[in-house]
Design a protein around this motif. Structure first.
Motif, PDB file in Angstrom:
ATOM      1  N   ASN A  86       0.811  -1.220   0.000  1.00 16.12           N
ATOM      2  CA  ASN A  86       0.000   0.000   0.000  1.00 16.12           C
ATOM      3  C   ASN A  86       0.845   1.272   0.000  1.00 16.12           C
ATOM      4  OD1 ASN A  86      -2.291  -1.542   0.028  1.00 16.12           O
ATOM      5  ND2 ASN A  86      -2.703  -1.289   2.208  1.00 16.12           N
ATOM      6  N   GLU A  87       2.030   1.198   0.633  1.00 15.95           N
ATOM      7  CA  GLU A  87       2.791   2.423   0.864  1.00 15.95           C
ATOM      8  C   GLU A  87       4.087   2.529   0.065  1.00 15.95           C
ATOM      9  OE1 GLU A  87       3.342   2.984   5.039  1.00 15.95           O
ATOM     10  OE2 GLU A  87       1.184   3.095   5.449  1.00 15.95           O
ATOM     11  N   HIS A 144      11.838   3.112 -13.644  1.00 15.72           N
ATOM     12  CA  HIS A 144      11.239   2.457 -12.485  1.00 15.72           C
ATOM     13  C   HIS A 144      12.013   1.189 -12.123  1.00 15.72           C
ATOM     14  CE1 HIS A 144       7.937   5.018 -13.915  1.00 15.72           C
ATOM     15  NE2 HIS A 144       7.496   5.004 -12.668  1.00 15.72           N
ATOM     16  N   SER A 202       6.779   3.304  -2.681  1.00 20.66           N
ATOM     17  CA  SER A 202       6.915   4.463  -3.562  1.00 20.66           C
ATOM     18  C   SER A 202       6.460   4.145  -4.986  1.00 20.66           C
ATOM     19  CB  SER A 202       8.384   4.910  -3.576  1.00 20.66           C
ATOM     20  OG  SER A 202       8.638   5.783  -4.651  1.00 20.66           O
ATOM     21  N   ASN A 203       5.955   5.174  -5.671  1.00 17.86           N
ATOM     22  CA  ASN A 203       5.535   5.023  -7.068  1.00 17.86           C
ATOM     23  C   ASN A 203       6.710   4.698  -7.995  1.00 17.86           C
ATOM     24  OD1 ASN A 203       2.854   5.565  -6.486  1.00 17.86           O
ATOM     25  ND2 ASN A 203       3.088   7.765  -6.781  1.00 17.86           N
ATOM     26  N   HIS A 204       7.910   4.843  -7.468  1.00 21.83           N
ATOM     27  CA  HIS A 204       9.092   4.488  -8.256  1.00 21.83           C
ATOM     28  C   HIS A 204       9.126   3.000  -8.560  1.00 21.83           C
ATOM     29  CE1 HIS A 204      13.289   4.116  -9.494  1.00 21.83           C
ATOM     30  NE2 HIS A 204      13.450   3.209  -8.544  1.00 21.83           N
ATOM     31  N   VAL A 258       7.507  -0.737  -9.380  1.00 21.68           N
ATOM     32  CA  VAL A 258       6.433  -1.545  -9.956  1.00 21.68           C
ATOM     33  C   VAL A 258       6.449  -2.878  -9.206  1.00 21.68           C
ATOM     34  CG1 VAL A 258       5.618  -2.756 -12.015  1.00 21.68           C
ATOM     35  CG2 VAL A 258       6.608  -0.460 -12.214  1.00 21.68           C
ATOM     36  N   THR A 259       5.299  -3.256  -8.641  1.00 22.28           N
ATOM     37  CA  THR A 259       5.278  -4.459  -7.800  1.00 22.28           C
ATOM     38  C   THR A 259       4.568  -5.624  -8.476  1.00 22.28           C
ATOM     39  OG1 THR A 259       3.227  -3.732  -6.708  1.00 22.28           O
ATOM     40  CG2 THR A 259       5.313  -3.115  -5.667  1.00 22.28           C
TER      41      THR A 259
END
Length: 303
Positions: A65-66, A123, A68-70, A72-73
């Motif tokens: 959830n937290e 990313h 970073s937008n850096h 990709v999961t």
């Protein structure tokens, strides 16, 4: 149900790992700090282990959830997969398009191309695996090979494994020594101390909307800590059952009798040993004798 009896807006002690009830416990915060540091430094493998019920899944979801937008999961919650099934799961998470007839080698190449594409866009990719102790050995080896994918300056994918202590035992074997040597950061979750447990149940009750007097007096918390051994999942189960008992008896505070009954009704809970009961009885008798002696000396009772 006791929801309205206690003034809760929602049930506070469910077994579902709801991040809305996340409590900043020392162990969880330290684990998140380790994960954050490791991801920022680009470590290939990161491992978090802990006994059943210590909060690995809620920690995993908190990270998802937290993060970073850096990053990709790609998240694999059920890793009991053979190597090819694991590749398919990773490909699906990353949005890799492939033909159903693609063989393992072709699928691996497509995943590698996707990883390069993501990295070229600025990313980083993080593969997060929950219940990693369930991974077959050949699938663990497949993960190690994924960690070999890299540019001249950084890894194409970082891997975070959440698992039970059995994962540590497996990684300690000679067969998996190459994977073990790839682990740059690791953390072992511990159970809750009594003071942490008290803060944990108060936090969850407050988060559920409770505004009344203390639900769990200190003596009850002590029994709860012994019965649960500080394992959050057991804490949730025992508090839920004890609240049901208090509600059934029309009370707004949990008693020691409630928590004892909850412990007795829960298979994995720990009832204090017989000698603990003996010392409790001796201590209680000594207190009664002392009070009787004081009453006689003050003339309240004539013997």
């Amino acid at each position: 149900m006791y929801l309205y009896h206690f003034g809760f807006s929602e049930l506070p002690f469910t077994l579902t790992p709801n991040t809305g009830f996340y409590c900043e416990l020392q162990g969880h915060e330290e684990a998140l700090q380790v994960l954050s540091t490791a991801l920022k430094t680009g470590e290939g493998f990161i491992k978090v282990t802990g006994e059943v019920g210590t909060g690995k899944t809620i920690l995993c979801r908190k990270l998802l959830n937290e993060i970073s937008n850096h990053f990709v999961t790609a998240y694999v919650p059920n890793p009991y997969l053979n190597p090819n099934e694991l590749r398919h799961a990773i490909a699906a998470e990353l949005g890799v398009e492939y033909d159903d007839e693609a063989d393992p080698h072709q699928l691996t190449r497509l995943i590698e191309q996707k990883l390069l594409e993501i990295n070229n866009s600025g990313h980083s990719v993080v593969l997060i695996i929950d219940e990693a102790q369930a991974l077959p050995t050949d699938s663990l080896e497949a993960l190690r090979l994924f960690s070999n994918l890299e540019t001249e300056t950084r890894k194409l994918v970082q891997l975070v494994m959440f698992g039970q202590p059995e994962l540590d035992e497996r990684l300690a074997t000679r067969e998996l020594r190459q994977l073990r040597q790839r682990i740059g950061f690791s953390y072992r979750l511990s159970t809750l101390r009594e003071e942490e447990l008290k803060r944990y149940i108060r936090h969850r009750a407050k988060r559920a909307g409770y505004k009344g007097p203390e639900l769990f007096p200190d003596e009850v918390v002590s029994w709860l800590h012994q019965g649960s051994r500080g394992v959050p999942r057991l804490v949730n189960l025992l508090t839920h059952k004890s609240l049901l008992l208090a509600y059934g008896n029309g009370r707004h505070t949990v008693t020691v009798a409630d928590i004892k009954a909850a412990i007795a009704d829960t298979e994995d809970a720990t009832m204090p040993k017989k000698q603990d009961w003996l010392w409790f009885t001796i201590g209680f008798a000594a207190v009664c004798a002392g009070m009787l002696g004081l009453a006689v000396s003050l003339g309240w009772i004539n013997l």
